[in-house]
Design a protein around this motif. Sequence first.
Motif, PDB file in Angstrom:
ATOM      1  N   MET A 149      36.514  36.227  52.485  1.00 29.24           N
ATOM      2  CA  MET A 149      35.744  36.232  51.257  1.00 29.24           C
ATOM      3  C   MET A 149      34.489  35.381  51.405  1.00 29.24           C
ATOM      4  N   GLN A 150      33.429  35.802  50.770  1.00 28.25           N
ATOM      5  CA  GLN A 150      32.120  35.178  50.909  1.00 28.25           C
ATOM      6  C   GLN A 150      32.040  33.934  50.021  1.00 28.25           C
ATOM      7  N   LEU A 151      32.598  32.828  50.509  1.00 33.10           N
ATOM      8  CA  LEU A 151      32.643  31.609  49.709  1.00 33.10           C
ATOM      9  C   LEU A 151      31.630  30.563  50.155  1.00 33.10           C
ATOM     10  N   GLY A 152      30.929  30.800  51.232  1.00 32.10           N
ATOM     11  CA  GLY A 152      29.948  29.849  51.729  1.00 32.10           C
ATOM     12  C   GLY A 152      29.063  30.479  52.768  1.00 32.10           C
ATOM     13  N   PRO A 153      28.062  29.745  53.245  1.00 29.55           N
ATOM     14  CA  PRO A 153      27.125  30.303  54.228  1.00 29.55           C
ATOM     15  C   PRO A 153      27.797  30.793  55.504  1.00 29.55           C
ATOM     16  N   ALA A 154      28.838  30.092  55.942  1.00 30.97           N
ATOM     17  CA  ALA A 154      29.524  30.496  57.169  1.00 30.97           C
ATOM     18  C   ALA A 154      30.782  31.274  56.804  1.00 30.97           C
ATOM     19  N   VAL A 155      30.750  32.579  56.990  1.00 31.43           N
ATOM     20  CA  VAL A 155      31.906  33.427  56.714  1.00 31.43           C
ATOM     21  C   VAL A 155      32.518  33.812  58.050  1.00 31.43           C
ATOM     22  N   GLU A 156      33.675  33.248  58.348  1.00 38.08           N
ATOM     23  CA  GLU A 156      34.301  33.469  59.642  1.00 38.08           C
ATOM     24  C   GLU A 156      35.700  34.042  59.459  1.00 38.08           C
ATOM     25  N   GLY A 157      36.107  34.879  60.396  1.00 36.65           N
ATOM     26  CA  GLY A 157      37.462  35.416  60.377  1.00 36.65           C
ATOM     27  C   GLY A 157      37.594  36.648  59.496  1.00 36.65           C
ATOM     28  N   THR A 158      38.792  37.205  59.513  1.00 35.55           N
ATOM     29  CA  THR A 158      39.089  38.393  58.718  1.00 35.55           C
ATOM     30  C   THR A 158      40.364  38.173  57.918  1.00 35.55           C
ATOM     31  N   ARG A 159      40.660  39.083  57.010  1.00 35.75           N
ATOM     32  CA  ARG A 159      41.861  39.011  56.185  1.00 35.75           C
ATOM     33  C   ARG A 159      42.410  40.412  55.989  1.00 35.75           C
ATOM     34  N   PRO A 160      43.699  40.556  55.741  1.00 35.94           N
ATOM     35  CA  PRO A 160      44.270  41.876  55.490  1.00 35.94           C
ATOM     36  C   PRO A 160      44.037  42.297  54.043  1.00 35.94           C
ATOM     37  N   VAL A 161      43.676  43.568  53.848  1.00 34.43           N
ATOM     38  CA  VAL A 161      43.443  44.082  52.501  1.00 34.43           C
ATOM     39  C   VAL A 161      44.050  45.475  52.372  1.00 34.43           C
ATOM     40  N   GLY A 162      44.199  45.864  51.111  1.00 39.14           N
ATOM     41  CA  GLY A 162      44.680  47.212  50.826  1.00 39.14           C
ATOM     42  C   GLY A 162      43.541  48.103  50.377  1.00 39.14           C
ATOM     43  N   VAL A 163      43.375  48.229  49.066  1.00 35.59           N
ATOM     44  CA  VAL A 163      42.335  49.085  48.508  1.00 35.59           C
ATOM     45  C   VAL A 163      41.434  48.238  47.619  1.00 35.59           C
ATOM     46  N   LEU A 164      40.188  48.660  47.461  1.00 36.04           N
ATOM     47  CA  LEU A 164      39.206  47.907  46.693  1.00 36.04           C
ATOM     48  C   LEU A 164      39.150  48.398  45.255  1.00 36.04           C
ATOM     49  N   LEU A 165      39.227  47.475  44.301  1.00 35.66           N
ATOM     50  CA  LEU A 165      38.921  47.784  42.903  1.00 35.66           C
ATOM     51  C   LEU A 165      37.423  47.566  42.721  1.00 35.66           C
ATOM     52  N   ALA A 166      36.670  48.645  42.845  1.00 39.09           N
ATOM     53  CA  ALA A 166      35.216  48.528  42.871  1.00 39.09           C
ATOM     54  C   ALA A 166      34.612  48.368  41.488  1.00 39.09           C
ATOM     55  N   ALA A 167      35.197  48.991  40.481  1.00 36.73           N
ATOM     56  CA  ALA A 167      34.679  48.898  39.120  1.00 36.73           C
ATOM     57  C   ALA A 167      35.744  49.404  38.160  1.00 36.73           C
ATOM     58  N   ILE A 168      35.719  48.878  36.954  1.00 38.49           N
ATOM     59  CA  ILE A 168      36.653  49.298  35.904  1.00 38.49           C
ATOM     60  C   ILE A 168      35.860  49.493  34.619  1.00 38.49           C
ATOM     61  N   ARG A 169      36.149  50.607  33.955  1.00 38.94           N
ATOM     62  CA  ARG A 169      35.439  50.898  32.712  1.00 38.94           C
ATOM     63  C   ARG A 169      36.441  51.322  31.651  1.00 38.94           C
ATOM     64  N   VAL A 170      36.293  50.757  30.451  1.00 37.01           N
ATOM     65  CA  VAL A 170      37.188  51.074  29.333  1.00 37.01           C
ATOM     66  C   VAL A 170      36.352  51.630  28.190  1.00 37.01           C
ATOM     67  N   GLU A 171      36.718  52.836  27.699  1.00 31.54           N
ATOM     68  CA  GLU A 171      36.003  53.465  26.590  1.00 31.54           C
ATOM     69  C   GLU A 171      36.992  53.802  25.481  1.00 31.54           C
ATOM     70  N   PRO A 172      36.677  53.446  24.240  1.00 36.61           N
ATOM     71  CA  PRO A 172      37.570  53.813  23.125  1.00 36.61           C
ATOM     72  C   PRO A 172      37.556  55.327  22.894  1.00 36.61           C
ATOM     73  N   LEU A 173      38.697  55.881  22.508  1.00 38.98           N
ATOM     74  CA  LEU A 173      38.820  57.299  22.172  1.00 38.98           C
ATOM     75  C   LEU A 173      38.950  57.462  20.664  1.00 38.98           C
ATOM     76  N   ARG A 174      38.536  58.606  20.174  1.00 36.93           N
ATOM     77  CA  ARG A 174      38.567  58.815  18.727  1.00 36.93           C
ATOM     78  C   ARG A 174      39.964  59.110  18.213  1.00 36.93           C
ATOM     79  N   GLN A 175      40.783  59.781  19.034  1.00 36.19           N
ATOM     80  CA  GLN A 175      42.107  60.118  18.541  1.00 36.19           C
ATOM     81  C   GLN A 175      42.984  58.873  18.461  1.00 36.19           C
ATOM     82  N   PRO A 176      43.864  58.823  17.464  1.00 39.59           N
ATOM     83  CA  PRO A 176      44.758  57.673  17.334  1.00 39.59           C
ATOM     84  C   PRO A 176      45.819  57.695  18.415  1.00 39.59           C
ATOM     85  N   CYS A 177      46.479  56.539  18.582  1.00 35.99           N
ATOM     86  CA  CYS A 177      47.560  56.446  19.564  1.00 35.99           C
ATOM     87  C   CYS A 177      48.714  57.354  19.152  1.00 35.99           C
TER      88      CYS A 177
END
Length: 715
Positions: A687-715
């Motif tokens: 993770m980019q926490l400082g000027p010197a980024v060294e090493g690697t880490r294991p990851v799965g999938v990236l959550l790139a963006a999340i968007r929530v929009e209200p719908l007109r129909q009731p629950c």
Amino acid sequence: MRSWAERNSNLVVGAALVALWLGVGTVLAVFFSGRIRDWSVMTDELLYAKLATSIAESGSPLPSVHGTSIAVYNQLYPLLLAPLYGTLSPPDAFRVAHVLNAFLMASAAFPAYLLARQVVGHAWSFGVAALSILVPWMIVTGFLMTEVVAYPAFLWAMLALQLAIAAPTGRRDLLAVGALALAIAARTQFAALAVVLPLAILGHEIGYARSLRTGVRAAFERHRVLAAVYALGVVAVALVEVLATGGVLGVYAVTVEEGSLLPSGVWSSAAKHLDAVAIGCGLAPFVLGGGWLLAMLARPRLRAEHAFATLALLTIAVLTFEVASFSVRFGADIIRDRYLFYVVPLLLVGLAAALSTARPRAVAIAAGVATLFFTATAASLPFTRYPGISVDTPASVLNDLLVDQSGELGTGTFVALLGLFTGLVLILGCLFAPRALVVSTVVGALGVFSVLMLWSEADRTLSSNGLSGRPLAGAPGIVLQWVDTVVPDGEDVALVALPVSTAWDTTAIRWWDVEFWNRSITRAYVTSNGHFTYTPFPVETLEINPRSGTVAGTEDAPRYHVVAPGDPRFRLAGSPVARNLGLVVRAVERPYRAVWATTRVEADGWTRPGEQAIVRVYEPGSVRVRVALGAPEEEPAGYAISSAEETRTGALEPGAGEYETFDLCVPKGSYAQLEVLGTSAARVSEMQLGPAVEGTRPVGVLLAAIRVEPLRQPC
């Protein structure tokens, strides 16, 4: 009958000094500092701009940034900038501050003249004053740096200390203490002068009396007021250290608390710093000025001369080792002559005295010692080539020329031999050449050298780009204070920082830039892990209640936030107001509440292999949630994403992305959630926490963006 000039010599000298100050200040402001339009030295310039803004808005001289007191005690410069930052927009205040810088730093001519008058006459003192404000380090007028006020404050302190040592009285002791306080308020580094003063008093009294017992007795008898003040000071320091979290030195306390004050390598570093200053001031002040100081210490003629020699040599030694110790322990042993250039006027006074002395033999012998020191140590200097100008070492502007001229000798050897030759010429000239010829040659050469150095530095600086990528002296081409223009007057704005680039420095510069130019930015938030501040100032933690999504204690928090688009950590309720330079200004509801938030997710959006990440949605009612998923650039990724009602799986090609959309029903005051599982494993950079980024880490999938929009129909 005496002429008018002789009868009114003080008036003539005063007018000449004012003309010198105004002339040099105006030239610097018009042709250099007043043309600077962008910052360059971070986070120093950001700190002083924000301290000045805080003083202007709060009316308190106490250091405070982001609504929190900070342990920074060199407040003199921010105090002087406060009227500008209180009445003008940040870009306008920045430009006017640079004009002010030129006149503030050029005011060093006055104490330099008065200090020189303690040992030489009017004409010589005026020459010292002129050369003192033509040194290469005057280039710092182009930056919001404490050196601008620290330089004249240091010289006023030296003058007060000289008066107290040479002709002590109770009033002069108090004047010396006040001048020390002023110097420390200008730059905390000068706390070292509080050690120099008693040592200089003892050294002068013992050395001049040639008796340890007599000298010690005289020191205490002549400085009873100072002894009492120092005794009270010791008690006050002890109380501050016990009661104050910042201690006496504030944020600089680490410089005396961490590691040895004389670490391994400090002697070599001290020699290199002193040599760099010697080169930057034209070598003659170091050779002849240093020689005169040594000669007067060994064989004093007058009390004032011995007092000055003792004070100057102790000051040079203490500051040199202070800077070297800091450089070795905290600065990767890089030459930073801007921390030591303050001693140049002391050497110039010694030079003036050496050129006007009637006893050149003793000075010549001591000058030989200074020459041999430089010759023996100069070869270890790095002579690094810098693009543009290096603010830490303005003297390095000569490095290109020295490297080019050194040829096969090697730059270090070439400079050492050049120093030996110059020293011998100066010594022989003082011994055998007519004094008028020596004086005119040395003073004229130093004047030309100083002007050419400043000209070269100014040219390099004005033709350079700052860290922002914009030209330092050109039109920025954008609205710098764009956040201030899109939020209502008087509203506070908080930064919620996140990487906006794969390069740490690019991201840091983006966040520094937006805070520097916008007065309305007064806070910074981080999440519970404390990552991604990019600011040297205090930050606050946003603690989102995991059950309700609310943030306690935010009823009066800033109404606007500057955020990065696509932040995978959370989204507070609100709406975007403006977008610029890859950042977004959002108006947020108060008290803060999250529309959604993630857990078990890395701060930059990556899930961990085999570990379920959770997206909790707090927006009440029927909503549509759109989640953008991504794979590493060089590896495919698999995932499973689930709601309470269904589970979907998918696979992504390297570097590809996919959207998954779910309709959820969120109870009021509670949440609904999605669970995201990375079914693959890959490695990406840490993770980019400082000027010197060294090493690697294991990851799965990236959550790139999340968007929530209200719908007109009731629950």
